[in-house]
Design a protein around this motif. Structure first.
Motif, PDB file in Angstrom:
ATOM      1  N   GLN A   1       0.714  -1.307  -0.035  1.00  0.00           N
ATOM      2  CA  GLN A   1      -0.165  -0.011  -0.245  1.00  0.00           C
ATOM      3  C   GLN A   1       0.911   1.239  -0.031  1.00  0.00           C
ATOM      4  OE1 GLN A   1      -3.526  -0.155  -0.403  1.00  0.00           O
ATOM      5  NE2 GLN A   1      -3.106  -2.375  -0.440  1.00  0.00           N
ATOM      6  N   ILE A   2       1.984   1.184   0.650  1.00  0.00           N
ATOM      7  CA  ILE A   2       2.962   2.071   0.609  1.00  0.00           C
ATOM      8  C   ILE A   2       4.168   2.214  -0.201  1.00  0.00           C
ATOM      9  CG2 ILE A   2       4.167   3.809   2.334  1.00  0.00           C
ATOM     10  CD1 ILE A   2       2.184   3.098   4.433  1.00  0.00           C
ATOM     11  N   THR A   3       4.489   3.092  -0.765  1.00  0.00           N
ATOM     12  CA  THR A   3       6.008   3.086  -1.694  1.00  0.00           C
ATOM     13  C   THR A   3       6.645   4.295  -1.225  1.00  0.00           C
ATOM     14  OG1 THR A   3       4.787   1.881  -3.284  1.00  0.00           O
ATOM     15  CG2 THR A   3       6.875   3.003  -3.981  1.00  0.00           C
ATOM     16  N   ALA A   4       7.915   4.071  -0.730  1.00  0.00           N
ATOM     17  CA  ALA A   4       8.955   5.435  -0.686  1.00  0.00           C
ATOM     18  C   ALA A   4       9.146   6.044  -2.055  1.00  0.00           C
ATOM     19  CB  ALA A   4      10.062   4.962   0.156  1.00  0.00           C
ATOM     20  N   ASP A   5       9.810   7.190  -2.014  1.00  0.00           N
ATOM     21  CA  ASP A   5       9.778   8.185  -3.240  1.00  0.00           C
ATOM     22  C   ASP A   5      11.121   7.480  -3.737  1.00  0.00           C
ATOM     23  OD1 ASP A   5       8.746  11.381  -1.981  1.00  0.00           O
ATOM     24  OD2 ASP A   5       7.804   9.579  -3.159  1.00  0.00           O
ATOM     25  N   THR A   6      12.006   7.028  -3.207  1.00  0.00           N
ATOM     26  CA  THR A   6      13.342   6.435  -3.743  1.00  0.00           C
ATOM     27  C   THR A   6      13.789   5.243  -3.176  1.00  0.00           C
ATOM     28  OG1 THR A   6      15.636   7.251  -3.807  1.00  0.00           O
ATOM     29  CG2 THR A   6      14.775   7.552  -1.698  1.00  0.00           C
ATOM     30  N   THR A   7      14.230   4.322  -3.952  1.00  0.00           N
ATOM     31  CA  THR A   7      14.746   3.005  -3.643  1.00  0.00           C
ATOM     32  C   THR A   7      16.047   3.030  -3.015  1.00  0.00           C
ATOM     33  OG1 THR A   7      13.424   2.610  -5.662  1.00  0.00           O
ATOM     34  CG2 THR A   7      14.270   0.518  -4.452  1.00  0.00           C
ATOM     35  N   ALA A   8      16.903   3.847  -3.534  1.00  0.00           N
ATOM     36  CA  ALA A   8      18.041   4.003  -3.170  1.00  0.00           C
ATOM     37  C   ALA A   8      18.590   5.301  -2.824  1.00  0.00           C
ATOM     38  CB  ALA A   8      19.098   3.188  -4.130  1.00  0.00           C
ATOM     39  N   ILE A   9      19.550   5.596  -1.815  1.00  0.00           N
ATOM     40  CA  ILE A   9      20.019   6.758  -1.388  1.00  0.00           C
ATOM     41  C   ILE A   9      21.521   6.579  -1.348  1.00  0.00           C
ATOM     42  CG2 ILE A   9      20.207   8.521   0.570  1.00  0.00           C
ATOM     43  CD1 ILE A   9      17.338   7.061   1.813  1.00  0.00           C
ATOM     44  N   TYR A  10      21.858   7.643  -2.133  1.00  0.00           N
ATOM     45  CA  TYR A  10      23.590   7.641  -2.232  1.00  0.00           C
ATOM     46  C   TYR A  10      23.994   8.635  -0.971  1.00  0.00           C
ATOM     47  CZ  TYR A  10      28.205   8.456  -4.259  1.00  0.00           C
ATOM     48  OH  TYR A  10      29.486   8.627  -4.058  1.00  0.00           O
ATOM     49  N   LEU A  11      24.672   8.166  -0.217  1.00  0.00           N
ATOM     50  CA  LEU A  11      25.551   9.010   0.582  1.00  0.00           C
ATOM     51  C   LEU A  11      26.721   9.215   0.528  1.00  0.00           C
ATOM     52  CD1 LEU A  11      23.982   7.063   3.686  1.00  0.00           C
ATOM     53  CD2 LEU A  11      22.854   9.243   2.552  1.00  0.00           C
ATOM     54  N   GLY A  12      27.455   8.803  -0.790  1.00  0.00           N
ATOM     55  CA  GLY A  12      28.589   9.297  -1.006  1.00  0.00           C
ATOM     56  C   GLY A  12      29.518   8.396  -0.383  1.00  0.00           C
ATOM     57  N   ASN A  13      30.723   8.627  -0.781  1.00  0.00           N
ATOM     58  CA  ASN A  13      31.936   7.650  -0.081  1.00  0.00           C
ATOM     59  C   ASN A  13      33.010   8.436   0.529  1.00  0.00           C
ATOM     60  OD1 ASN A  13      33.340   8.921  -2.354  1.00  0.00           O
ATOM     61  ND2 ASN A  13      33.448   6.933  -3.479  1.00  0.00           N
ATOM     62  N   ALA A  14      32.780   9.922   0.951  1.00  0.00           N
ATOM     63  CA  ALA A  14      33.648  10.481   1.642  1.00  0.00           C
ATOM     64  C   ALA A  14      34.068   9.752   2.976  1.00  0.00           C
ATOM     65  CB  ALA A  14      33.315  11.895   1.631  1.00  0.00           C
ATOM     66  N   GLY A  15      35.119   9.748   3.237  1.00  0.00           N
ATOM     67  CA  GLY A  15      35.637   8.982   4.683  1.00  0.00           C
ATOM     68  C   GLY A  15      35.521   7.565   4.799  1.00  0.00           C
ATOM     69  N   LEU A  16      35.244   6.942   3.777  1.00  0.00           N
ATOM     70  CA  LEU A  16      35.006   5.548   3.548  1.00  0.00           C
ATOM     71  C   LEU A  16      36.443   5.011   3.001  1.00  0.00           C
ATOM     72  CD1 LEU A  16      31.630   4.452   2.175  1.00  0.00           C
ATOM     73  CD2 LEU A  16      32.558   4.737   4.529  1.00  0.00           C
ATOM     74  N   GLN A  17      36.931   4.086   3.675  1.00  0.00           N
ATOM     75  CA  GLN A  17      38.129   3.486   3.440  1.00  0.00           C
ATOM     76  C   GLN A  17      38.038   2.675   2.071  1.00  0.00           C
ATOM     77  OE1 GLN A  17      39.871   1.181   6.462  1.00  0.00           O
ATOM     78  NE2 GLN A  17      40.050   2.710   8.015  1.00  0.00           N
ATOM     79  N   ALA A  18      38.874   2.436   1.127  1.00  0.00           N
ATOM     80  CA  ALA A  18      38.878   1.692  -0.024  1.00  0.00           C
ATOM     81  C   ALA A  18      38.722   0.338   0.215  1.00  0.00           C
ATOM     82  CB  ALA A  18      40.255   1.575  -0.748  1.00  0.00           C
ATOM     83  N   ASN A  19      37.729  -0.202  -0.583  1.00  0.00           N
ATOM     84  CA  ASN A  19      37.459  -1.996  -0.512  1.00  0.00           C
ATOM     85  C   ASN A  19      36.270  -2.128   0.767  1.00  0.00           C
ATOM     86  OD1 ASN A  19      38.931  -2.332  -2.583  1.00  0.00           O
ATOM     87  ND2 ASN A  19      40.786  -2.610  -1.301  1.00  0.00           N
ATOM     88  N   THR A  20      35.890  -1.115   1.269  1.00  0.00           N
ATOM     89  CA  THR A  20      34.845  -1.275   2.251  1.00  0.00           C
ATOM     90  C   THR A  20      33.538  -0.439   2.074  1.00  0.00           C
ATOM     91  OG1 THR A  20      35.276   0.768   3.589  1.00  0.00           O
ATOM     92  CG2 THR A  20      36.681  -1.052   4.193  1.00  0.00           C
ATOM     93  N   LEU A  21      32.482  -1.290   2.610  1.00  0.00           N
ATOM     94  CA  LEU A  21      31.319  -0.814   2.359  1.00  0.00           C
ATOM     95  C   LEU A  21      30.614  -0.276   3.633  1.00  0.00           C
ATOM     96  CD1 LEU A  21      29.598  -3.181  -0.336  1.00  0.00           C
ATOM     97  CD2 LEU A  21      30.573  -0.689  -0.515  1.00  0.00           C
ATOM     98  N   SER A  22      31.308   0.225   4.596  1.00  0.00           N
ATOM     99  CA  SER A  22      30.897   0.681   6.003  1.00  0.00           C
ATOM    100  C   SER A  22      31.164   2.112   6.287  1.00  0.00           C
ATOM    101  CB  SER A  22      31.573  -0.276   7.028  1.00  0.00           C
ATOM    102  OG  SER A  22      32.934  -0.076   6.997  1.00  0.00           O
ATOM    103  N   GLY A  23      30.533   2.583   7.210  1.00  0.00           N
ATOM    104  CA  GLY A  23      30.905   3.976   7.499  1.00  0.00           C
ATOM    105  C   GLY A  23      29.627   4.642   7.954  1.00  0.00           C
TER     106      GLY A  23
END
Length: 90
Positions: free
Chosen positions: A59-81
């Protein structure tokens, strides 16, 4: 080999709600997909296994399916932050 399955799911979803836009169809399918149990990530296997029954009942759908928060401050080869964002209900 997912294209025929997704095409069929889109046809069923549009049959139940013909007024949905292409973006709304994509959002509905992605938001109702079942996560894959084998620990695969969304970058290699997408949002998960289609659940067309759940997508039709949704019944409910969000406006966006993905939110891009950028990669500033993240170490290479990681998906955490950590990033902060605000969600507004309109």
């Amino acid at each position: 080999m997912s294209a025929p399955h997704v095409s069929g799911a889109v046809a069923l979803l549009l049959q139940s709600e013909p007024e949905l836009t292409p973006l709304q169809v994509k959002q509905r399918l992605m938001q109702t997909a079942e996560p894959l149990a084998n620990g695969t990530d969304v970058f290699s296997h997408g949002a998960g296994r289609l659940n067309i029954d759940r997508a039709v009942q949704q019944q409910i759908t969000a406006d966006t399916t993905a939110i891009y928060l950028g990669n500033a401050g993240l170490q290479a080869n990681t998906l955490s932050g950590r990033k902060s964002f605000t969600i507004t209900n309109r």
